[in-house]
Design a protein around this motif. Structure first.
Motif, PDB file in Angstrom:
ATOM      1  N   LEU A 148       0.821  -1.208   0.000  1.00 55.98           N
ATOM      2  CA  LEU A 148       0.000   0.000   0.000  1.00 55.98           C
ATOM      3  C   LEU A 148       0.858   1.261   0.000  1.00 55.98           C
ATOM      4  O   LEU A 148       0.467   2.286  -0.568  1.00 55.98           O
ATOM      5  CB  LEU A 148      -0.915   0.011   1.230  1.00 55.98           C
ATOM      6  N   GLY A 149       2.012   1.178   0.631  1.00 53.35           N
ATOM      7  CA  GLY A 149       2.868   2.350   0.732  1.00 53.35           C
ATOM      8  C   GLY A 149       3.723   2.610  -0.492  1.00 53.35           C
ATOM      9  O   GLY A 149       4.362   3.656  -0.594  1.00 53.35           O
ATOM     10  N   ASN A 150       3.755   1.650  -1.424  1.00 53.76           N
ATOM     11  CA  ASN A 150       4.572   1.810  -2.637  1.00 53.76           C
ATOM     12  C   ASN A 150       3.714   1.488  -3.858  1.00 53.76           C
ATOM     13  O   ASN A 150       3.912   0.463  -4.536  1.00 53.76           O
ATOM     14  CB  ASN A 150       5.793   0.895  -2.583  1.00 53.76           C
ATOM     15  N   PRO A 151       2.710   2.324  -4.137  1.00 51.04           N
ATOM     16  CA  PRO A 151       1.764   2.019  -5.224  1.00 51.04           C
ATOM     17  C   PRO A 151       2.406   2.173  -6.605  1.00 51.04           C
ATOM     18  O   PRO A 151       3.310   2.983  -6.801  1.00 51.04           O
ATOM     19  CB  PRO A 151       0.660   3.051  -5.012  1.00 51.04           C
ATOM     20  N   GLU A 152       1.905   1.395  -7.536  1.00 51.97           N
ATOM     21  CA  GLU A 152       2.327   1.492  -8.925  1.00 51.97           C
ATOM     22  C   GLU A 152       1.119   1.721  -9.838  1.00 51.97           C
ATOM     23  O   GLU A 152       1.190   1.500 -11.040  1.00 51.97           O
ATOM     24  CB  GLU A 152       3.063   0.217  -9.341  1.00 51.97           C
ATOM     25  N   ASP A 153       0.008   2.121  -9.228  1.00 52.96           N
ATOM     26  CA  ASP A 153      -1.228   2.268  -9.995  1.00 52.96           C
ATOM     27  C   ASP A 153      -1.731   3.706 -10.041  1.00 52.96           C
ATOM     28  O   ASP A 153      -2.854   3.958 -10.439  1.00 52.96           O
ATOM     29  CB  ASP A 153      -2.314   1.370  -9.402  1.00 52.96           C
ATOM     30  N   GLY A 154      -0.922   4.651  -9.600  1.00 51.52           N
ATOM     31  CA  GLY A 154      -1.325   6.045  -9.649  1.00 51.52           C
ATOM     32  C   GLY A 154      -2.085   6.532  -8.436  1.00 51.52           C
ATOM     33  O   GLY A 154      -2.349   7.723  -8.307  1.00 51.52           O
ATOM     34  N   LEU A 155      -2.445   5.616  -7.556  1.00 52.23           N
ATOM     35  CA  LEU A 155      -3.141   6.018  -6.335  1.00 52.23           C
ATOM     36  C   LEU A 155      -2.138   6.545  -5.313  1.00 52.23           C
ATOM     37  O   LEU A 155      -0.961   6.167  -5.337  1.00 52.23           O
ATOM     38  CB  LEU A 155      -3.915   4.833  -5.742  1.00 52.23           C
ATOM     39  N   PRO A 156      -2.608   7.389  -4.385  1.00 53.51           N
ATOM     40  CA  PRO A 156      -1.675   7.900  -3.375  1.00 53.51           C
ATOM     41  C   PRO A 156      -1.260   6.779  -2.422  1.00 53.51           C
ATOM     42  O   PRO A 156      -2.039   5.855  -2.156  1.00 53.51           O
ATOM     43  CB  PRO A 156      -2.502   8.966  -2.644  1.00 53.51           C
ATOM     44  N   PRO A 157      -0.043   6.836  -1.895  1.00 53.70           N
ATOM     45  CA  PRO A 157       0.364   5.826  -0.900  1.00 53.70           C
ATOM     46  C   PRO A 157      -0.425   6.013   0.390  1.00 53.70           C
ATOM     47  O   PRO A 157      -0.769   7.123   0.762  1.00 53.70           O
ATOM     48  CB  PRO A 157       1.854   6.114  -0.703  1.00 53.70           C
ATOM     49  N   PHE A 158      -0.735   4.921   1.035  1.00 56.99           N
ATOM     50  CA  PHE A 158      -1.419   4.997   2.324  1.00 56.99           C
ATOM     51  C   PHE A 158      -1.053   3.772   3.143  1.00 56.99           C
ATOM     52  O   PHE A 158      -0.338   2.881   2.670  1.00 56.99           O
ATOM     53  CB  PHE A 158      -2.934   5.105   2.145  1.00 56.99           C
ATOM     54  N   SER A 159      -1.498   3.749   4.370  1.00 57.28           N
ATOM     55  CA  SER A 159      -1.167   2.635   5.261  1.00 57.28           C
ATOM     56  C   SER A 159      -2.383   2.296   6.109  1.00 57.28           C
ATOM     57  O   SER A 159      -3.393   2.985   6.064  1.00 57.28           O
ATOM     58  CB  SER A 159       0.013   3.006   6.168  1.00 57.28           C
ATOM     59  N   VAL A 160      -2.266   1.223   6.864  1.00 56.58           N
ATOM     60  CA  VAL A 160      -3.353   0.799   7.748  1.00 56.58           C
ATOM     61  C   VAL A 160      -2.824   0.565   9.155  1.00 56.58           C
ATOM     62  O   VAL A 160      -1.667   0.182   9.342  1.00 56.58           O
ATOM     63  CB  VAL A 160      -4.040  -0.471   7.237  1.00 56.58           C
ATOM     64  N   SER A 161      -3.680   0.846  10.119  1.00 55.64           N
ATOM     65  CA  SER A 161      -3.415   0.470  11.502  1.00 55.64           C
ATOM     66  C   SER A 161      -4.264  -0.761  11.803  1.00 55.64           C
ATOM     67  O   SER A 161      -5.389  -0.891  11.317  1.00 55.64           O
ATOM     68  CB  SER A 161      -3.786   1.606  12.455  1.00 55.64           C
ATOM     69  N   VAL A 162      -3.716  -1.661  12.624  1.00 57.77           N
ATOM     70  CA  VAL A 162      -4.336  -2.975  12.765  1.00 57.77           C
ATOM     71  C   VAL A 162      -4.422  -3.366  14.238  1.00 57.77           C
ATOM     72  O   VAL A 162      -3.486  -3.140  15.017  1.00 57.77           O
ATOM     73  CB  VAL A 162      -3.532  -4.052  11.991  1.00 57.77           C
ATOM     74  N   GLY A 163      -5.567  -3.948  14.602  1.00 58.88           N
ATOM     75  CA  GLY A 163      -5.755  -4.555  15.916  1.00 58.88           C
ATOM     76  C   GLY A 163      -6.127  -6.012  15.743  1.00 58.88           C
ATOM     77  O   GLY A 163      -6.959  -6.345  14.896  1.00 58.88           O
ATOM     78  N   ILE A 164      -5.513  -6.887  16.527  1.00 57.06           N
ATOM     79  CA  ILE A 164      -5.676  -8.328  16.332  1.00 57.06           C
ATOM     80  C   ILE A 164      -6.027  -8.987  17.656  1.00 57.06           C
ATOM     81  O   ILE A 164      -5.422  -8.683  18.690  1.00 57.06           O
ATOM     82  CB  ILE A 164      -4.390  -8.967  15.770  1.00 57.06           C
ATOM     83  N   ALA A 165      -6.993  -9.909  17.598  1.00 61.13           N
ATOM     84  CA  ALA A 165      -7.350 -10.684  18.798  1.00 61.13           C
ATOM     85  C   ALA A 165      -7.742 -12.091  18.375  1.00 61.13           C
ATOM     86  O   ALA A 165      -8.254 -12.296  17.270  1.00 61.13           O
ATOM     87  CB  ALA A 165      -8.501 -10.023  19.561  1.00 61.13           C
ATOM     88  N   HIS A 166      -7.501 -13.046  19.242  1.00 57.07           N
ATOM     89  CA  HIS A 166      -7.868 -14.444  18.982  1.00 57.07           C
ATOM     90  C   HIS A 166      -9.088 -14.815  19.805  1.00 57.07           C
ATOM     91  O   HIS A 166      -9.291 -14.308  20.911  1.00 57.07           O
ATOM     92  CB  HIS A 166      -6.701 -15.367  19.309  1.00 57.07           C
ATOM     93  N   GLY A 167      -9.918 -15.695  19.256  1.00 57.64           N
ATOM     94  CA  GLY A 167     -11.143 -16.090  19.923  1.00 57.64           C
ATOM     95  C   GLY A 167     -10.933 -16.710  21.280  1.00 57.64           C
ATOM     96  O   GLY A 167     -11.831 -16.670  22.140  1.00 57.64           O
ATOM     97  N   LEU A 168      -9.775 -17.310  21.517  1.00 59.37           N
ATOM     98  CA  LEU A 168      -9.507 -17.918  22.818  1.00 59.37           C
ATOM     99  C   LEU A 168      -9.376 -16.872  23.928  1.00 59.37           C
ATOM    100  O   LEU A 168      -9.410 -17.223  25.104  1.00 59.37           O
ATOM    101  CB  LEU A 168      -8.230 -18.757  22.741  1.00 59.37           C
ATOM    102  N   GLN A 169      -9.219 -15.608  23.532  1.00 59.24           N
ATOM    103  CA  GLN A 169      -9.031 -14.542  24.524  1.00 59.24           C
ATOM    104  C   GLN A 169     -10.356 -13.957  25.017  1.00 59.24           C
ATOM    105  O   GLN A 169     -10.352 -13.083  25.873  1.00 59.24           O
ATOM    106  CB  GLN A 169      -8.177 -13.419  23.911  1.00 59.24           C
ATOM    107  N   VAL A 170     -11.478 -14.418  24.462  1.00 59.42           N
ATOM    108  CA  VAL A 170     -12.766 -13.829  24.824  1.00 59.42           C
ATOM    109  C   VAL A 170     -13.761 -14.928  25.175  1.00 59.42           C
ATOM    110  O   VAL A 170     -13.533 -16.113  24.924  1.00 59.42           O
ATOM    111  CB  VAL A 170     -13.325 -12.971  23.663  1.00 59.42           C
ATOM    112  N   LYS A 171     -14.895 -14.511  25.738  1.00 57.04           N
ATOM    113  CA  LYS A 171     -15.937 -15.452  26.125  1.00 57.04           C
ATOM    114  C   LYS A 171     -17.004 -15.604  25.050  1.00 57.04           C
ATOM    115  O   LYS A 171     -17.641 -16.639  24.934  1.00 57.04           O
ATOM    116  CB  LYS A 171     -16.604 -14.992  27.428  1.00 57.04           C
ATOM    117  N   ASP A 172     -17.233 -14.547  24.274  1.00 55.62           N
ATOM    118  CA  ASP A 172     -18.262 -14.607  23.247  1.00 55.62           C
ATOM    119  C   ASP A 172     -17.851 -13.750  22.053  1.00 55.62           C
ATOM    120  O   ASP A 172     -16.812 -13.078  22.067  1.00 55.62           O
ATOM    121  CB  ASP A 172     -19.621 -14.145  23.791  1.00 55.62           C
ATOM    122  N   GLU A 173     -18.692 -13.792  20.997  1.00 55.98           N
ATOM    123  CA  GLU A 173     -18.359 -13.096  19.758  1.00 55.98           C
ATOM    124  C   GLU A 173     -18.278 -11.579  19.945  1.00 55.98           C
ATOM    125  O   GLU A 173     -17.437 -10.901  19.339  1.00 55.98           O
ATOM    126  CB  GLU A 173     -19.410 -13.410  18.673  1.00 55.98           C
TER     127      GLU A 173
END
Length: 448
Positions: A396-421
């Motif tokens: 995303l940060g090194n585009p070759e399609d003419g779009l502006p570069p951008f980035s994402v921030s990410v949060g990750i969790a596993h189902g074993l860490q919670v009690k329900d959805e």
């Protein structure tokens, strides 16, 4: 004779005789029409089943290729030989790719689809050479003594053989995660897509011909029923309990958009069964229209409704939820316009789908918020997820399609860490918040 008719009246015996003959003829036509309907229906059913079988076979090659990619990536990231063993079980024991080719070879009409599938198989086999080399680097770096004979034939280049174990591991990981590797994967996907298009074209022609025949048989059957009704009006006292009442009830059910009751004469029961089968096929086709209700029109990802449905059915013990947020998306819209903003969102979904497996689910849950459900994943796969996210931000940060570069921030969790959805999204959101506090363009695994 006219005088005799006036004097003696019309002979009921003669009328009854001709009515019996007419009834026998009409009954024969009825039986014939039901057999034709049954044959036409079976033709339609077989065409549909053939389409499903061929498409399943084509997808099986892509699934196997993605499975090999996943195992080799895990092996290069973790050095755990179990992933190497799983890789070679698929390549030389399960052989799903070869089975897919063999399935299409059985159909003489699937020549075009088979040609494209073989093209995809060619690129898949070619990609294995790169994967073998990467695995050999890991073997040398980890000092693994026992490994398949096919890897023993791989000779490292002089410069690569002289690298330190850490550099060998890094090089191996780059070889199965870099742009060149995914360019080869895209060639495989392109071949698969061409094969699917060929299968769909073949099946469309077959189903169209089958449905045309089926419609003719339906019209023929309706004509026979109409003639029979005309005869029944002359002999209601003889035939009403066999034909008229069931037909009237059937008409009511058709108007109510319901299946026909399988009652009345044997011939009518057979016709009702044929209609009900056709009705079932029709209802199944309507259900396919629900796709639009569960997918985002702009990006093609699952929409909020699809997300809620997927969330309600996830196996918490084996699922990661990964929450993505486009950094400074409002700035992209304000600076480059909403049209560019839409292209940015579509590109993100495309990149996510390329970097995750075909059986992972990408959902758009808000304007620039996306969720990936990564199923069949243990908590031990954090290294693989890190590598995927870094690769995504790199692309995303090194585009070759003419779009502006951008980035994402990410949060990750596993189902074993919670009690329900509900708790799963809450933990992901907390992890995403931490990523934003750390300056964005990064990822955070939720921890207590």
């Amino acid at each position: 004779m006219l005088d005799n008719w006036k004097r003696d009246g019309v002979s009921l015996r003669t009328i009854h005789k001709w009515l019996i003959v007419s009834a026998v003829i009409l009954t024969c036509f009825m039986i014939y029409s039901t057999y034709r309907l049954a044959g036409s229906f079976m033709h339609v059913k077989q065409a549909s089943e053939k389409n499903i079988e061929l498409e399943t076979a084509v997808h099986r090659l892509m699934d196997a290729s993605d499975y090999l990619t996943e195992k080799v990536q895990r092996f290069t990231v973790t050095g755990d030989r179990i992933f190497m063993e799983h890789y070679f079980i698929e390549a030389f024991a399960s052989k799903r790719r070869e089975e897919a080719i063999a399935k299409l070879e059985l159909d003489a009409n699937a020549t075009a689809a088979l040609e494209h599938l073989r093209e995809a198989m060619h690129y898949s086999v070619k990609l294995m050479d790169r994967e073998y080399y990467a695995m050999r680097l890991v073997i040398e770096a980890q000092g693994i003594k026992e490994y398949p004979d096919v890897l023993k034939k791989v000779t490292l280049r002089t410069g690569d053989a002289a690298l330190s174990p850490q550099d060998k591991m890094r090089l191996a990981t780059e070889m199965v995660l870099d742009a060149e590797y995914y360019e080869q994967k895209n060639k495989i996907r392109a071949g698969i897509q061409k094969s699917i298009d060929a299968v769909e074209k073949l099946t469309h022609n077959t189903e169209t011909n089958a449905m045309d025949t089926f419609q003719l048989d339906m019209n023929f059957g309706r004509g026979v029923i109409l003639l029979q009704i005309l005869v029944i009006f002359f002999v209601v006292w003889l035939t009403s309990h066999l034909g008229i009442n069931p037909i009237l009830r059937a008409v009511d059910r058709i108007k109510e958009d319901c299946p026909i009751p399988e009652v009345g004469a044997n011939e009518f029961r057979y016709l009702a069964q044929a209609y009900n089968k056709m009705y079932s096929v029709y209802k199944s086709s309507i259900e396919h229209l629900n796709f639009k209700a569960s997918h985002d029109e702009l990006t093609g990802a699952y929409n909020r409704a699809g997300y809620e449905l997927l969330l309600s059915g996830v196996d918490l013990k084996s699922t990661y939820m990964i929450l993505f947020d486009v950094d400074h998306f409002k700035s992209v819209n304000d600076t480059c316009g909403h049209e560019t903003g839409d292209k940015v969102l579509r590109k993100l979904v495309s990149v996510l789908k390329r970097n995750f497996r075909s059986d992972d689910y990408v959902c758009r849950i808000g304007g620039d918020e996306f969720v990936v459900f990564m199923g069949h994943a243990s908590e031990m796969q954090q290294h693989l997820i890190k590598a995927k996210i870094e690769n995504i931000n790199e692309e995303l940060g090194n585009p070759e399609d003419g779009l502006p570069p951008f980035s994402v921030s990410v949060g990750i969790a596993h189902g074993l860490q919670v009690k329900d959805e509900a708790g799963l999204f809450e933990k992901c959101d907390l992890a995403l918040y931490e990523s934003k506090n750390r300056g964005r363009h990064t990822y955070t695994f939720y921890s207590e």
